[in-house]
Write a protein that holds these residues in place. Structure first.
Motif, PDB file in Angstrom:
ATOM      1  N   GLN A  94     -34.058  69.069 149.797  1.00 47.19           N
ATOM      2  CA  GLN A  94     -35.564  68.874 149.827  1.00 47.19           C
ATOM      3  C   GLN A  94     -35.851  67.478 150.620  1.00 47.19           C
ATOM      4  OE1 GLN A  94     -37.644  69.438 146.182  1.00 47.19           O
ATOM      5  NE2 GLN A  94     -36.253  70.931 145.562  1.00 47.19           N
ATOM      6  N   THR A  95     -35.564  67.529 152.110  1.00 45.84           N
ATOM      7  CA  THR A  95     -35.441  66.172 152.752  1.00 45.84           C
ATOM      8  C   THR A  95     -37.048  65.716 152.734  1.00 45.84           C
ATOM      9  OG1 THR A  95     -33.731  67.277 154.157  1.00 45.84           O
ATOM     10  CG2 THR A  95     -34.835  65.310 155.025  1.00 45.84           C
ATOM     11  N   ALA A  96     -38.009  66.532 153.072  1.00 49.38           N
ATOM     12  CA  ALA A  96     -39.251  65.988 153.300  1.00 49.38           C
ATOM     13  C   ALA A  96     -39.773  65.388 151.895  1.00 49.38           C
ATOM     14  CB  ALA A  96     -40.158  66.990 153.653  1.00 49.38           C
ATOM     15  N   GLU A  97     -39.500  66.159 150.749  1.00 52.79           N
ATOM     16  CA  GLU A  97     -39.980  65.330 149.446  1.00 52.79           C
ATOM     17  C   GLU A  97     -38.809  64.183 149.249  1.00 52.79           C
ATOM     18  OE1 GLU A  97     -42.450  65.627 146.183  1.00 52.79           O
ATOM     19  OE2 GLU A  97     -42.427  66.448 148.164  1.00 52.79           O
ATOM     20  N   ALA A  98     -37.811  64.302 149.690  1.00 54.70           N
ATOM     21  CA  ALA A  98     -36.998  63.109 149.380  1.00 54.70           C
ATOM     22  C   ALA A  98     -37.544  61.741 150.331  1.00 54.70           C
ATOM     23  CB  ALA A  98     -35.610  63.163 149.880  1.00 54.70           C
ATOM     24  N   ASP A  99     -37.810  62.026 151.533  1.00 57.10           N
ATOM     25  CA  ASP A  99     -38.482  60.921 152.535  1.00 57.10           C
ATOM     26  C   ASP A  99     -39.633  60.443 151.742  1.00 57.10           C
ATOM     27  OD1 ASP A  99     -36.391  61.186 153.966  1.00 57.10           O
ATOM     28  OD2 ASP A  99     -37.678  62.419 155.449  1.00 57.10           O
ATOM     29  N   ARG A 100     -40.582  61.126 151.163  1.00 55.81           N
ATOM     30  CA  ARG A 100     -41.728  60.661 150.375  1.00 55.81           C
ATOM     31  C   ARG A 100     -41.239  59.681 149.320  1.00 55.81           C
ATOM     32  NH1 ARG A 100     -45.205  61.998 146.636  1.00 55.81           N
ATOM     33  NH2 ARG A 100     -44.087  63.860 145.588  1.00 55.81           N
ATOM     34  N   PHE A 101     -40.390  60.222 148.446  1.00 56.68           N
ATOM     35  CA  PHE A 101     -39.881  59.110 147.291  1.00 56.68           C
ATOM     36  C   PHE A 101     -39.319  57.850 147.914  1.00 56.68           C
ATOM     37  CE2 PHE A 101     -41.010  62.935 144.552  1.00 56.68           C
ATOM     38  CZ  PHE A 101     -41.221  62.412 143.275  1.00 56.68           C
ATOM     39  N   ASP A 102     -38.738  58.184 149.108  1.00 59.15           N
ATOM     40  CA  ASP A 102     -38.033  56.699 149.537  1.00 59.15           C
ATOM     41  C   ASP A 102     -39.195  55.971 149.898  1.00 59.15           C
ATOM     42  OD1 ASP A 102     -35.326  57.235 149.256  1.00 59.15           O
ATOM     43  OD2 ASP A 102     -34.949  58.285 151.091  1.00 59.15           O
ATOM     44  N   ASP A 103     -40.345  56.451 150.618  1.00 59.21           N
ATOM     45  CA  ASP A 103     -41.414  55.720 151.037  1.00 59.21           C
ATOM     46  C   ASP A 103     -42.119  55.093 149.838  1.00 59.21           C
ATOM     47  OD1 ASP A 103     -41.049  56.324 153.764  1.00 59.21           O
ATOM     48  OD2 ASP A 103     -42.486  58.092 153.637  1.00 59.21           O
ATOM     49  N   LEU A 104     -42.116  55.861 148.821  1.00 59.03           N
ATOM     50  CA  LEU A 104     -42.562  55.180 147.640  1.00 59.03           C
ATOM     51  C   LEU A 104     -41.563  54.023 146.917  1.00 59.03           C
ATOM     52  CD1 LEU A 104     -43.830  58.323 145.429  1.00 59.03           C
ATOM     53  CD2 LEU A 104     -45.028  56.536 146.462  1.00 59.03           C
ATOM     54  N   ALA A 105     -40.337  54.339 147.151  1.00 56.63           N
ATOM     55  CA  ALA A 105     -39.510  53.059 146.702  1.00 56.63           C
ATOM     56  C   ALA A 105     -39.905  51.825 147.653  1.00 56.63           C
ATOM     57  CB  ALA A 105     -38.148  53.746 147.013  1.00 56.63           C
ATOM     58  N   LYS A 106     -39.891  52.219 149.000  1.00 58.93           N
ATOM     59  CA  LYS A 106     -40.250  51.087 149.826  1.00 58.93           C
ATOM     60  C   LYS A 106     -41.457  50.248 149.582  1.00 58.93           C
ATOM     61  CE  LYS A 106     -38.059  53.297 153.946  1.00 58.93           C
ATOM     62  NZ  LYS A 106     -38.050  53.478 155.133  1.00 58.93           N
ATOM     63  N   VAL A 107     -42.555  51.028 149.083  1.00 61.07           N
ATOM     64  CA  VAL A 107     -43.818  50.476 148.584  1.00 61.07           C
ATOM     65  C   VAL A 107     -43.704  49.559 147.448  1.00 61.07           C
ATOM     66  CG1 VAL A 107     -46.084  50.755 147.600  1.00 61.07           C
ATOM     67  CG2 VAL A 107     -45.368  52.090 149.657  1.00 61.07           C
ATOM     68  N   ALA A 108     -42.582  50.183 146.464  1.00 60.07           N
ATOM     69  CA  ALA A 108     -42.545  49.652 145.260  1.00 60.07           C
ATOM     70  C   ALA A 108     -41.452  48.237 145.485  1.00 60.07           C
ATOM     71  CB  ALA A 108     -41.737  50.387 144.280  1.00 60.07           C
ATOM     72  N   LEU A 109     -40.854  48.404 146.439  1.00 51.02           N
ATOM     73  CA  LEU A 109     -39.792  47.240 146.739  1.00 51.02           C
ATOM     74  C   LEU A 109     -40.756  46.061 147.267  1.00 51.02           C
ATOM     75  CD1 LEU A 109     -36.603  48.894 148.080  1.00 51.02           C
ATOM     76  CD2 LEU A 109     -36.788  47.585 146.086  1.00 51.02           C
ATOM     77  N   GLY A 110     -41.830  46.410 148.125  1.00 50.65           N
ATOM     78  CA  GLY A 110     -42.638  45.507 148.738  1.00 50.65           C
ATOM     79  C   GLY A 110     -43.582  44.754 147.689  1.00 50.65           C
ATOM     80  N   ARG A 111     -44.117  45.480 146.889  1.00 47.13           N
ATOM     81  CA  ARG A 111     -44.718  44.978 145.689  1.00 47.13           C
ATOM     82  C   ARG A 111     -43.915  44.009 144.870  1.00 47.13           C
ATOM     83  NH1 ARG A 111     -49.311  48.265 144.572  1.00 47.13           N
ATOM     84  NH2 ARG A 111     -50.020  48.840 146.532  1.00 47.13           N
ATOM     85  N   GLN A 112     -42.453  44.393 144.638  1.00 49.81           N
ATOM     86  CA  GLN A 112     -41.738  43.509 144.010  1.00 49.81           C
ATOM     87  C   GLN A 112     -41.515  42.125 144.905  1.00 49.81           C
ATOM     88  OE1 GLN A 112     -37.599  44.411 144.073  1.00 49.81           O
ATOM     89  NE2 GLN A 112     -37.275  43.801 141.759  1.00 49.81           N
ATOM     90  N   LEU A 113     -41.192  42.333 146.155  1.00 48.54           N
ATOM     91  CA  LEU A 113     -41.039  41.067 146.747  1.00 48.54           C
ATOM     92  C   LEU A 113     -42.301  40.362 146.924  1.00 48.54           C
ATOM     93  CD1 LEU A 113     -38.997  39.797 149.031  1.00 48.54           C
ATOM     94  CD2 LEU A 113     -40.257  40.934 150.825  1.00 48.54           C
ATOM     95  N   GLN A 114     -43.611  40.669 146.900  1.00 55.72           N
ATOM     96  CA  GLN A 114     -44.620  39.985 146.805  1.00 55.72           C
ATOM     97  C   GLN A 114     -44.869  39.263 145.589  1.00 55.72           C
ATOM     98  OE1 GLN A 114     -46.815  39.477 149.280  1.00 55.72           O
ATOM     99  NE2 GLN A 114     -48.035  38.160 147.983  1.00 55.72           N
ATOM    100  N   SER A 115     -44.514  39.870 144.442  1.00 56.90           N
ATOM    101  CA  SER A 115     -44.588  39.405 143.305  1.00 56.90           C
ATOM    102  C   SER A 115     -43.539  38.186 142.966  1.00 56.90           C
ATOM    103  CB  SER A 115     -44.464  40.106 142.029  1.00 56.90           C
ATOM    104  OG  SER A 115     -45.425  41.225 142.079  1.00 56.90           O
TER     105      SER A 115
END
Length: 236
Positions: A94-115
């Motif tokens: 499920q590549t498309a769905e996997a990419d979506r969760f990777d994008d969510l991971a990137k968003v979470a990592l961005g928030r982590q970096l900001q904090s």
């Protein structure tokens, strides 16, 4: 100059005040001490309010820092969960769905970096504020110790002043006794009596002298009469 520096400077200046020099220059040491005590008490109350406000601000910054650290950890956990979910979906084709969760991971990592950045930015300010609070507390302790010293000196001065007043009253009383010594009055009266007695003795001597002269004259007249009588007898 910041308000914190002003507070520190005021506390330090008051804590280093030379009480002995102030007392040496004072016309009324007790009144000067009372005024110093009032000023110190007022400044301590003002400084305590400033220290309390500074400590309150520090505690808020520390709380914000802890929240940033905790938030960074939470976003890290979310990023890890999203990444693992993406890996599982990708393994299942499920590549498309996997990419979506990777994008969510990137968003979470961005928030982590900001904090993490916010927490790191606050750390120097928290350290500086902690140092300021420590200086303020040290200054307050010195002020309170100086206030205790002032009160001790004031009490000692009041006791010494009371003793000095009592001694002065005793000295004045002794001087009054010396000035109004009744024995000195008796001595003057005795001198007056002795002069009167001397006058009386002088008068008596004068009177006795006059009386002796009269008797001598009388005796002289008697002798003359006896002589005349004897002379008449011889002639007869």
């Amino acid at each position: 100059m910041s308000s914190r520096q002003t507070i520190v400077g005021r506390v330090t200046q008051l804590a280093k005040a030379n009480i002995n020099a102030l007392l040496d220059q004072a016309e009324d040491p007790q009144r000067t001490l009372d005024q110093l005590i009032r000023d110190y008490a007022n400044n301590i109350a003002e400084a305590e309010e400033a220290v309390a406000a500074t400590i309150g601000n520090l505690r808020l910054m520390e709380q914000d820092h802890r929240e940033d650290v905790d938030t960074a950890k939470e976003w890290g956990v979310k990023a890890l969960a999203a990444s693992r979910k993406a890996d599982a979906l990708r393994a299942g084709g499920q590549t498309a769905e996997a990419d979506r969760f990777d994008d969510l991971a990137k968003v979470a990592l961005g928030r982590q970096l900001q904090s993490e950045k916010e927490a790191k930015t606050a750390e120097p300010t928290i350290a500086a504020q902690t140092e300021v609070v420590q200086k303020l507390r040290t200054g307050l302790d010195r002020m309170k110790a100086k206030l205790g010293e002032l009160r001790t000196k004031r009490d000692e001065l009041v006791a010494r002043a009371g003793s000095a007043r009592a001694q002065n009253r005793m000295t004045d009383a002794v001087r009054s006794v010396d000035v109004l010594d009744p024995t000195s009055e008796l001595s003057r009266f005795e001198d007056k009596v002795r002069r009167e007695e001397a006058r009386a003795l002088g008068g008596q001597e004068l009177a006795a002298s006059s009386l002796d002269a009269q008797f001598e004259q009388l005796e002289a007249l008697g002798d003359s009469a006896e002589i005349e009588a004897r002379l008449a007898a011889l002639k007869g």
